[in-house]
Design an enzyme around this catalytic site. Structure first.
Site, PDB file in Angstrom:
ATOM      1  N   HIS A 246      -3.219   7.345   2.741  1.00 26.78           N
ATOM      2  CA  HIS A 246      -3.647   6.048   2.219  1.00 26.78           C
ATOM      3  C   HIS A 246      -5.051   5.752   2.749  1.00 26.78           C
ATOM      4  CE1 HIS A 246      -3.918   1.968   1.108  1.00 26.78           C
ATOM      5  NE2 HIS A 246      -3.652   1.468   2.307  1.00 26.78           N
TER       6      HIS A 246
ATOM      7  N   CYS B 208       0.818  -1.220   0.000  1.00 25.50           N
ATOM      8  CA  CYS B 208       0.000   0.000   0.000  1.00 25.50           C
ATOM      9  C   CYS B 208       0.849   1.267   0.000  1.00 25.50           C
ATOM     10  CB  CYS B 208      -0.951   0.015   1.191  1.00 25.50           C
ATOM     11  SG  CYS B 208      -2.087  -1.367   1.176  1.00 25.50           S
TER      12      CYS B 208
ATOM     13  N   ASN C  58      -9.955  -0.057   0.375  1.00 20.93           N
ATOM     14  CA  ASN C  58      -8.500   0.058   0.317  1.00 20.93           C
ATOM     15  C   ASN C  58      -8.014  -0.517  -1.019  1.00 20.93           C
ATOM     16  OD1 ASN C  58      -5.752  -0.317   0.571  1.00 20.93           O
ATOM     17  ND2 ASN C  58      -5.840  -1.111   2.663  1.00 20.93           N
TER      18      ASN C  58
END
Ligand code: UT7
Length: 325
Positions: free
Chosen positions: A247, A112, A277
């Site tokens: 994020h 990520c 996500n």
């Protein structure tokens, strides 16, 4: 010379999967997912769509906005941990599909944080004069690696891609500072154990497993740390931030940290309710939407901060230059 962004693009699959859709197959419910994560729905790619298929769409949009002729592209870097195959890299697949015959190409594996890592690498090439024009993509299709019976992970992730085109700028704008960190000793807290050279027969399965609580604690700690450290490198203060693009993993992580740091909600971009996500795609996807929403103007200080498997984290500070799209 600094690396400045001259084009941004993004892409997500068409298929929307809502929390209620998930509640039909796993023991969860819309209320739990909304209150514990902020996610309402996510996009899920079909079996015929690989990561490069989303990446190319995002890249083409970014390149079109930049106006850069494809033959002037020097380098393609893709942040991804769900490549089409172990090799060739997604970056090489893009190089072929784009016809970027002059460009070198490689992937960066930082989950990520992949976009923050890739952007940092790209900006070094430009600052030291090695290359002038670089395409940076963050793209992942982690839904292909979900155990749809594990309610601790399957509710969180979605698929997507985001891309930026960077060029060398003498104007003092662009990427002002980068900061990266890894905590490999916590690697087992978020892991896809199967399928690699340690387990070629996938005896451990090919699913993401996560210690949610530990990753949550890590995320809260490093989101703050990364913002403070990258601002220090840029000689800026929290109050200088015009927009933070964190994020997009869990709205509770974002709210907790930004409240503690005294960042008002209007200076923090959140779109995870729509996408969940999306791993390395989450920050460039949010950047593209923030631009489309008119949240970014000339001279703004933008901070991008990512965290994820590795465990890794990273942040970048950008002074926005309005030749950008
Ligand atoms: O980009 C990578 C970074 N990843 C992340 O940032 C993820 C970080 N972690 C998280 O976001 C959170 O830890 C989760 C959203 C994964 C979990 O939230 P939590 O508040 O930590 O919940 P929990 O794991 O402590 O579970 C609380 C309760 C448990 O039930 P009991 O034991 O209290 O009866 C779980 O079994 O909620 C239950 N639970 C669920 N219930 C309904 C866990 N997942 C679900 C679910 N639906 N999907």
């Amino acid at each position: 010379m600094r690396a400045t962004i001259i084009g941004v693009g993004s892409a997500v699959p068409d298929k929307v999967v809502t929390n209620n859709d998930l509640a039909k197959t796993v023991d969860t419910n819309d209320e739990w997912i909304r209150t514990r994560t902020g996610i309402q729905e996510r996009r899920v790619s079909d079996n015929t769509t690989a990561t490069s298929d989303l990446a190319i769409l995002a890249a083409e949009k970014a390149l079109k906005k930049s106006g850069l002729a494809i033959e002037r592209l020097d380098l393609i870097i893709v942040g991804t941990t769900s490549p089409d195959c172990l090799f060739p890299s997604v970056a090489c697949i893009l190089q072929k599909k784009l016809g970027a015959s002059k460009a070198a190409a490689f992937d960066v594996s930082a989950a990520c944080s992949g976009f923050n890592y890739a952007l940092t690498v790209a900006s070094q090439f430009i600052e030291n004069g090695f290359y002038k024009n670089v395409l940076v993509v963050g793209a992942d299709t982690l839904t292909k690696y979900l155990d749809w019976h594990d309610r601790g992970t399957c509710i969180l992730f979605g698929d997507g891609a985001g891309a930026v085109v960077l060029t060398a700028s003498p104007n003092g704008s662009g990427i002002l500072a980068n900061w990266l960190k890894a905590e490999g000793h916590m690697g087992d807290k978020l892991i896809m154990p199967g399928g690699g050279s340690r387990d070629p027969e996938e005896k451990n399965g090919r699913f993401i497993t996560m210690d949610g609580k530990e990753v949550f604690k890590f995320a809260v700690r490093v989101l703050e740390e990364s913002i403070r450290e990258v601002l220090k490198k840029a000689k800026l203060e929290i109050s200088d931030i015009n927009l933070l693009i964190p994020h997009q993993a869990n709205v509770r992580i974002i709210n907790h940290v930004t409240k503690k740091m005294g960042l008002p909600k209007e200076k923090v971009y959140v779109n995870l309710h729509k996408y969940g996500n999306t791993s390395a795609a989450s920050i460039p996807l949010a950047l593209d939407e923030a631009l489309a929403d008119g949240k970014i103007k000339n001279g703004d200080i933008i901070v991008l901060s990512g965290f994820g498997a590795g465990l890794t984290c990273g942040a970048n500070v950008i002074k926005w230059e309005d030749n950008n799209a």
